[in-house]
Enzyme design. Structure first.
Site, PDB file in Angstrom:
ATOM      1  N   CYS A 263       1.339 -15.918   6.844  1.00  9.89           N
ATOM      2  CA  CYS A 263       0.414 -15.755   5.296  1.00  9.89           C
ATOM      3  C   CYS A 263       0.548 -16.322   4.136  1.00  9.89           C
ATOM      4  O   CYS A 263      -0.326 -16.954   3.325  1.00  9.89           O
ATOM      5  CB  CYS A 263       1.426 -14.356   5.040  1.00  9.89           C
ATOM      6  SG  CYS A 263       2.882 -14.563   4.962  1.00  9.89           S
ATOM      7  N   HIS A 290       5.953 -12.352   1.010  1.00  5.24           N
ATOM      8  CA  HIS A 290       4.684 -12.553   1.414  1.00  5.24           C
ATOM      9  C   HIS A 290       4.189 -13.104   0.627  1.00  5.24           C
ATOM     10  O   HIS A 290       4.755 -13.010  -0.274  1.00  5.24           O
ATOM     11  CB  HIS A 290       4.500 -11.149   1.547  1.00  5.24           C
ATOM     12  CG  HIS A 290       2.687 -11.242   2.271  1.00  5.24           C
ATOM     13  ND1 HIS A 290       2.105 -11.296   3.294  1.00  5.24           N
ATOM     14  CD2 HIS A 290       2.007  -9.857   1.309  1.00  5.24           C
ATOM     15  CE1 HIS A 290       0.881 -10.734   3.904  1.00  5.24           C
ATOM     16  NE2 HIS A 290       0.800 -10.491   2.580  1.00  5.24           N
ATOM     17  N   ASP A 307      -5.925  -9.940  -0.503  1.00  6.33           N
ATOM     18  CA  ASP A 307      -4.924 -10.696   0.816  1.00  6.33           C
ATOM     19  C   ASP A 307      -6.013 -11.165   1.598  1.00  6.33           C
ATOM     20  O   ASP A 307      -6.101 -10.580   2.263  1.00  6.33           O
ATOM     21  CB  ASP A 307      -4.424  -9.521   1.001  1.00  6.33           C
ATOM     22  CG  ASP A 307      -3.228  -9.488   2.239  1.00  6.33           C
ATOM     23  OD1 ASP A 307      -3.815 -10.765   3.067  1.00  6.33           O
ATOM     24  OD2 ASP A 307      -1.734  -9.268   1.968  1.00  6.33           O
TER      25      ASP A 307
END
Length: 604
Positions: A263, A290, A307
């Site tokens: 990520c 995250h 995202d």
């Protein structure tokens, strides 16, 4: 000597007040022996010269003030036995912070005093995170880097697709407030996920091509450090005893070349892509490990959650509700400001407030305001007004927690199953996702081509939309919809001679291994087209047919991970890419599965 930072603040333009002589007796006797004291000066902005510590003209006096006031506040706390409030904490600032801030106090629940007030070390660590991210996002503003990035992005194609969808939307809803940039964001997300970037759990062995395991860290090389990779993972192959290096690059320019990571790499590179195509974007950091992106929608007058790992937009409650994260601090960084956006991502504000104990709320507000004031010094009054108006809109949004939407209820899709299970991000804890599968010793997943939907049957029929969402690797393949024939299938991209797609199942990191695997897949060929299916576990490959019949493989007993792989090739003429198809199915047969797998499990 101890007053030097204070004197520097008072007389920032006086050269003699901008340095500390290393041979100074006060420095050597009183400051040098204190653990972390010199590091603190470096955080303030001082740099090491041959005989002095120098505060350069390019350094931020505002930053110096913030750290000095933080130290003073902690001294006050120790002397008086209660929580300090920095004098500037009551000032109205340019950013939204915690609900206890003056800007939002009337609309949010009051914060309670933490049982264990944050330490100076914790405050300094948090400040370093703020400063590092705030500095990093300026890389996205490099015009040469933006031009280089645009050369990788099929911008005109994405704009054409966005325009088509805008027109279709306007036909159905003439009063829609969506603009072309809103659809461009969606197309950019889709392209980034499907065609540009790839996820890494463990790299294949660079020597034999087999599976590897992350066994720790290796020392970074000079070139690794040049591209911001202070951490290098050791992906070790048990078969040939070879180590494959995986540098965790933090420079988005390097990521344009590698196009892979987790990520951190995804959000880093995607935010750069957004800026390159002219979208206002900011990098979002979450203290529960995250990161993602926010893009400003001018037509909707608000920031949109994006995202790239999940290919989702405007689903901010995904992490708290879908993944079951215990949120605390979420901060958004752009070229203009830092904003505490925690409240956008939570519908459980009191719970979040109870976890925000790393730093004092007043300190956080004051620190963010100071960073923003320093960054915005060169902005025009018009730009400052725009930022303030946007901030007010955000504050109003933060007042009332939102209710979850259907798309925010599912677990994480990116990464291997084992990686997601280890992080507890497969779905909300209330669904008992891993518990049920552990109890039943069964993982059952199916895919419907007509619905373009995976179903994790063994986990309360959890649904995942999108053929590529659960794919481990792919090359030159796409999902073809034949509107005239009402058929759908996965095929090679045009002008490609070979296509490949694979799904990986990794149970080793959660203490499980495979007892038996049963697989059913359906593929179809025309003329000289070929589809080759095989199961791969390490260096062992087992071929099987795509005839739509369930086949069992006890030979996989005892392994902890394997992949289902399909290779498409052959065909004739200009339409050869259509002559090898996976999961060909009528769009009217909504109940059939094109791909189904049962994995019977046992303890490792």
């Amino acid at each position: 000597m101890a007053m030097t930072p204070a004197v520097t603040i008072l007389y920032p333009n006086e050269e003699k007040y901008r340095s500390i002589r290393l041979g100074n007796p006060t420095f050597s006797r009183k400051l040098l022996p204190i653990k972390g004291a010199v590091e603190c000066l470096f955080e303030m902005g001082f740099e090491e010269a041959e005989t002095h510590l120098v505060f350069p003209k390019s350094a931020s006096v505002e930053q110096l003030k913030i750290i000095r006031e933080s130290i003073a506040a902690q001294r006050y706390l120790r002397l008086n036995g209660r929580q300090p409030v920095p004098p500037a904490a009551q000032a109205s600032g340019d950013t939204a912070s915690a609900p206890g801030s003056s800007a939002a106090a009337s609309s949010q629940p009051a914060t309670s005093e933490p049982a264990h007030p944050s330490s100076l070390e914790s405050s300094m660590s948090f400040f370093a995170t703020l400063q590092s991210n705030f500095h990093h996002v300026m890389m996205y503003e490099n015009l040469e880097l933006q031009q280089k990035t645009k050369s990788f992005i099929p911008q005109q194609n994405l704009l054409d697709l966005a325009q088509q969808k805008l027109v279709e939307t306007m036909k159905g809803d003439a009063e829609s407030k969506l603009g072309i940039e809103d659809f461009l964001v969606l197309e950019l997300l889709r392209w980034f996920k499907q065609d540009f970037f790839s996820w890494v759990d463990c790299l294949p062995c660079s020597c034999c091509g087999g599976s590897t395991q992350n066994t720790g860290s290796l020392s970074p090389t000079t070139d690794d450090l040049r591209w911001g990779a202070q951490r290098v993972e050791n992906h070790f192959c048990q078969s040939c005893q070879h180590s494959t290096r995986f540098p965790r690059y933090n420079n988005p320019e390097k990521l344009l070349e590698t196009r892979r990571g987790r990520c951190g790499e995804w959000a880093n590179c995607f935010t750069l892509c957004c800026r390159a195509v002219g979208l206002e974007a900011r990098y979002v950091w979450d203290s529960t490990d995250h990161v993602w992106t926010e893009v400003y929608s001018a037509s909707q007058r608000r920031w949109l959650h994006c995202d790239s790992c999940e290919n989702v937009c405007d689903k901010p409650l995904l992490y708290e509700i879908g993944w079951g994260k215990k949120l605390a601090y979420i901060l958004a960084f752009s070229k203009d400001q830092v904003v505490d956006v925690t409240w956008r991502y939570s519908c459980k504000h009191p719970e979040v407030l109870s976890r925000r104990t790393r730093v004092q709320e007043a300190w956080l507000l004051h620190t963010i305001n100071g960073l923003n004031a320093s960054r915005q010094q060169s902005l025009s009054p018009g730009r400052k007004k725009v930022l303030m108006e946007r901030l007010l809109v955000e504050l109003v949004e933060f007042i009332s927690p939102k209710k979850p939407k259907p798309g925010e209820l599912g677990g994480r899709n990116s990464g291997s199953l084992a990686w997601r299970l280890a992080r507890g991000e497969t779905s909300t804890p209330s669904t008992g996702s891993s518990t049920q599968e552990r109890t039943d010793r069964l993982l059952h997943v199916s895919y419907s081509a007509s619905k373009d939907q995976y179903c994790r049957v063994s986990n309360n029929s959890e649904l995942v939309q999108g053929w590529d969402k659960c794919v481990w690797a792919k090359e030159s393949v796409f999902r073809k919809v034949e509107s005239d024939w009402q058929m759908v299938y996965i095929a090679r991209t045009e002008n490609s001679s070979v296509g490949m797609i694979s799904w990986k199942f990794d149970l080793g990191q959660v203490g499980l291994k495979i007892k038996l695997v049963s697989v059913m897949v359906h593929s179809q060929t025309f003329h000289s087209g070929k589809v080759c299916w095989h199961l791969q576990a390490g260096q062992t490959m087992t071929e099987f047919s795509g005839d739509g019949k369930m086949q069992s493989f006890p030979s996989l007993s005892g392994v902890s991970e394997f992949s289902v792989v399909a290779k498409l090739s052959g065909g004739e003429g200009e339409t050869s890419w259509q002559h090898a198809q996976l999961f060909r199915e009528s769009m009217k047969q909504a109940e059939e599965s094109s791909f189904e797998i049962f994995i019977h499990l046992e303890n490792a």
